[in-house]
Structure formats: structure tokens, C-alpha cells
Design an enzyme around this catalytic site. Structure first.
Site, PDB file in Angstrom:
ATOM      1  CD1 TRP A  20      -5.738 -60.605  40.226  1.00  0.00           C
ATOM      2  CD2 TRP A  20      -7.687 -59.540  39.888  1.00  0.00           C
ATOM      3  NE1 TRP A  20      -6.500 -61.393  39.408  1.00  0.00           N
ATOM      4  CE2 TRP A  20      -7.699 -60.761  39.182  1.00  0.00           C
ATOM      5  CE3 TRP A  20      -8.808 -58.710  39.818  1.00  0.00           C
ATOM      6  CZ2 TRP A  20      -8.802 -61.169  38.410  1.00  0.00           C
ATOM      7  CZ3 TRP A  20      -9.909 -59.115  39.062  1.00  0.00           C
ATOM      8  CH2 TRP A  20      -9.896 -60.328  38.359  1.00  0.00           C
TER       9      TRP A  20
ATOM     10  CG  HIS B 281       0.432 -59.632  50.740  1.00  0.00           C
ATOM     11  ND1 HIS B 281       1.295 -58.582  50.530  1.00  0.00           N
ATOM     12  CD2 HIS B 281       0.581 -60.470  49.689  1.00  0.00           C
ATOM     13  CE1 HIS B 281       1.941 -58.787  49.383  1.00  0.00           C
ATOM     14  NE2 HIS B 281       1.521 -59.923  48.855  1.00  0.00           N
TER      15      HIS B 281
ATOM     16  CD  GLU C 234       2.239 -55.778  48.338  1.00  0.00           C
ATOM     17  OE1 GLU C 234       1.035 -55.817  48.051  1.00  0.00           O
ATOM     18  OE2 GLU C 234       3.134 -56.192  47.559  1.00  0.00           O
TER      19      GLU C 234
ATOM     20  CB  SER D 148       9.312 -62.731  41.023  1.00  0.00           C
ATOM     21  OG  SER D 148       9.459 -61.397  41.516  1.00  0.00           O
TER      22      SER D 148
ATOM     23  N   GLY E 216       1.272 -62.447  42.046  1.00  0.00           N
ATOM     24  CA  GLY E 216       0.902 -61.034  42.004  1.00  0.00           C
ATOM     25  C   GLY E 216       0.875 -60.536  40.570  1.00  0.00           C
ATOM     26  N   GLY E 217       1.961 -59.910  40.151  1.00  0.00           N
ATOM     27  CA  GLY E 217       2.041 -59.263  38.835  1.00  0.00           C
ATOM     28  C   GLY E 217       1.514 -60.103  37.681  1.00  0.00           C
TER      29      GLY E 217
HETATM   30  P1  PGA Z   1       4.517 -60.879  42.635  1.00  0.00           P
HETATM   31  O1  PGA Z   1       3.632 -60.712  43.962  1.00  0.00           O
HETATM   32  O2  PGA Z   1       4.096 -62.152  41.979  1.00  0.00           O
HETATM   33  O3  PGA Z   1       4.190 -59.662  41.810  1.00  0.00           O
HETATM   34  O4  PGA Z   1       5.946 -60.915  43.065  1.00  0.00           O
HETATM   35  C1  PGA Z   1       3.350 -61.793  44.799  1.00  0.00           C
HETATM   36  C2  PGA Z   1       2.488 -61.365  45.951  1.00  0.00           C
HETATM   37  O5  PGA Z   1       2.689 -60.266  46.485  1.00  0.00           O
HETATM   38  O6  PGA Z   1       1.581 -62.106  46.383  1.00  0.00           O
END
Ligand code: PGA
Length: 254
Positions: A10, A99, A101, A212, A233-234
Site C-alpha cells: 500500500w 523495495h 523506493e 504495474s 502497488g497501485g
Molecule cells: P505498482 O507498484 O504496482 O504501482 O507498479 C509495485 C511496487 O512498487 O511494489
């Protein structure tokens, strides 16, 4: 044995009220759908973990919990950090480690990834170690070498017995949150790279794909050789989409 996991990351979305609501929606939809054979995992922000675990317990929802991040030390003077025993006490059985990020925005290096994975294993929490190359690295043809090095740095210091409990997520940075999904060929190649970088026999290693993932591309990606599930993610912020991804994947894996 490899397991089939659909993990919802999330990120920094949903306060505890929204988190309770989304967890309930996912749990109810999953109960009505056929997701047999796959495990659903949600990874809410740390401050939501208590609320999410309470609602899962109270409503008896078939959802497991992961933390998005935790520090490798068990306690002490680490202002702002949360330890793995702390998130475990809140019901986490999974921990997302490294991750992109965290690596890019919070300077988490390979050494920190390895220490965090080791600490998770010490506490019987399954680390989901994320690896993946940037667009620039891929354009320069360095993706195989880059991901191989990430895998070896993350798990090279573990014992073979510890490595049996590690999950790896291949998440090309250029596909995260961009809508640019990796092709089946690209994913198949990189999942094979991860398996051959594995220090032991990787036959039972669980490898997830992330970047994605949507209900529309879930069947193709789940059918990619070597892909055992997803880190989403999204689309994991929408209960219908998240459960639909799980239903689609479950069908592929049966
Ligand atoms: P996303 O993110 O599905 O929004 O591309 C995946 C993630 O960062 O784990």
C-alpha cells in the site's frame, strides 16, 4: 516448496480508518471469490498494522500481513525506526525488504538489505527481498549483472536453511507505478537470472513479479515461467482489482 503469493504494497497510503475499510473489503471479496491456492498478503503503513491485524482477527479474514519496512536491530536508540519483533507482535509474518523506493529515496544499500533479511529470518518473519534494475541500467545492457549482484548481496551471507525461507520479488524500477509493464520475455529472463544467481538449488524458491500489475495483465504475467505471484502497488489500493488479480493468478496456478 514455492508458494503462490499476491502481496499488496500500500506504500504511504491509507490512514488506519481507511486501512480497516480496505482490509474488510478485500477479505469479503476474497471470501466470495475463488482464490484457493494463493495467499493474500497486505502490507499497510506501519501505523496501520495494529488496526489491520485486529480486523483480520475479528472478521476471521483469510489475509496475511506484511510490513513495508523495519529496522534490523531488535531495539535501542534508533529514533523513528520500528523493529522486526515489534511488527511481528502486530501480526506481520512477512516483511518487504529493500523495495526500490527504500533503496533510492532512503539510501538503503545492499548491506542494509542483507542485515534486514537476516534479522527477519531470525524472528521467523519471511523477507520479501526486492531486486530490479533502473531504466538506465537496462538501456546500458547491465540488468543481468545488476540483478545478479543484488541477489547475491542480499542472500549470500545466509545459510542454505535460511535461504529456504526467503521470497524474492523482481521489480524493474521502470515498471513501478508507470503503467509500463515488463514483457513476458523480459520477466521470464530476469526470473531465470534470479534463480541462477541463487547460491543453492532454486527449484523451491518463490519469485514474485512487481511493476504495474493490473487485472488485465495478471493472467499473462502469472503464466510466465518461474513467476509464483505478484507484489502489487497501485492496484492493491482497490479491493476489487486486488482480489481480481488474485482470482486470475489462482486460476493460472491451479
Ligand atoms: P505498482 O507498484 O504496482 O504501482 O507498479 C509495485 C511496487 O512498487 O511494489
Amino acid at each position: 516448496m514455492a508458494v503462490n503469493l499476491i502481496v499488496g504494497n500500500w506504500k504511504m497510503n491509507n490512514d488506519f480508518v481507511a486501512a480497516i475499510h480496505l482490509t474488510q473489503q478485500i477479505g469479503i471479496l476474497a471470501r466470495q471469490a475463488d482464490v484457493s491456492g494463493v495467499s493474500l498478503v497486505v502490507a499497510p503503513p506501519t501505523c496501520d498494522l495494529r488496526s489491520v491485524s485486529s480486523v483480520i482477527e475479528a472478521d476471521r479474514l483469510a489475509i496475511k500481513i506484511g510490513a513495508q519496512h523495519a529496522y534490523w536491530e531488535d531495539g535501542g536508540a534508533f529514533t523513528g525506526e520500528t523493529s522486526i519483533p515489534m511488527v511481528k507482535r502486530l501480526g506481520c509474518t512477512f516483511l518487504i525488504v529493500g523495495h526500490s523506493e527504500r533503496r533510492e529515496l532512503f539510501a538503503m544499500d545492499d548491506e542494509a538489505v542483507a542485515k534486514t533479511a537476516m534479522s527477519a529470518l531470525r524472528h521467523d518473519v519471511t523477507p520479501i527481498v526486492c531486486v530490479g534494475e533502473s531504466e538506465e541500467v537496462r538501456e546500458n545492457g547491465g540488468h543481468v549483472e545488476f540483478v545478479t549482484a543484488q541477489v547475491q548481496a542480499a542472500v549470500g551471507g545466509l545459510t542454505p536453511a535460511q535461504r529456504r525461507d526467503v521470497v524474492v520479488a523482481y521489480e524493474p524500477i521502470w515498471a513501478i507505478g508507470t503503467g509500463k509493464v515488463a514483457s513476458v520475455e523480459q520477466v521470464a529472463e530476469m526470473v531465470a537470472v534470479i534463480r541462477s544467481a541463487w547460491p543453492d538449488d532454486a527449484g523451491d524458491l518463490t519469485v514474485l513479479y512487481g511493476g504495474s500489475v493490473k487485472p488485465e495483465n495478471a493472467a499473462e504475467l502469472a503464466g510466465t515461467p518461474g513467476v509464483d505471484g505478484f507484489l502489487v502497488g497501485g492496484a492493491s489500493l482497490n479491493a476489487e482489482q486486488f482480489v481480481q488479480i488474485a482470482v486470475t493468478a489462482a486460476k493460472c496456478y491451479r
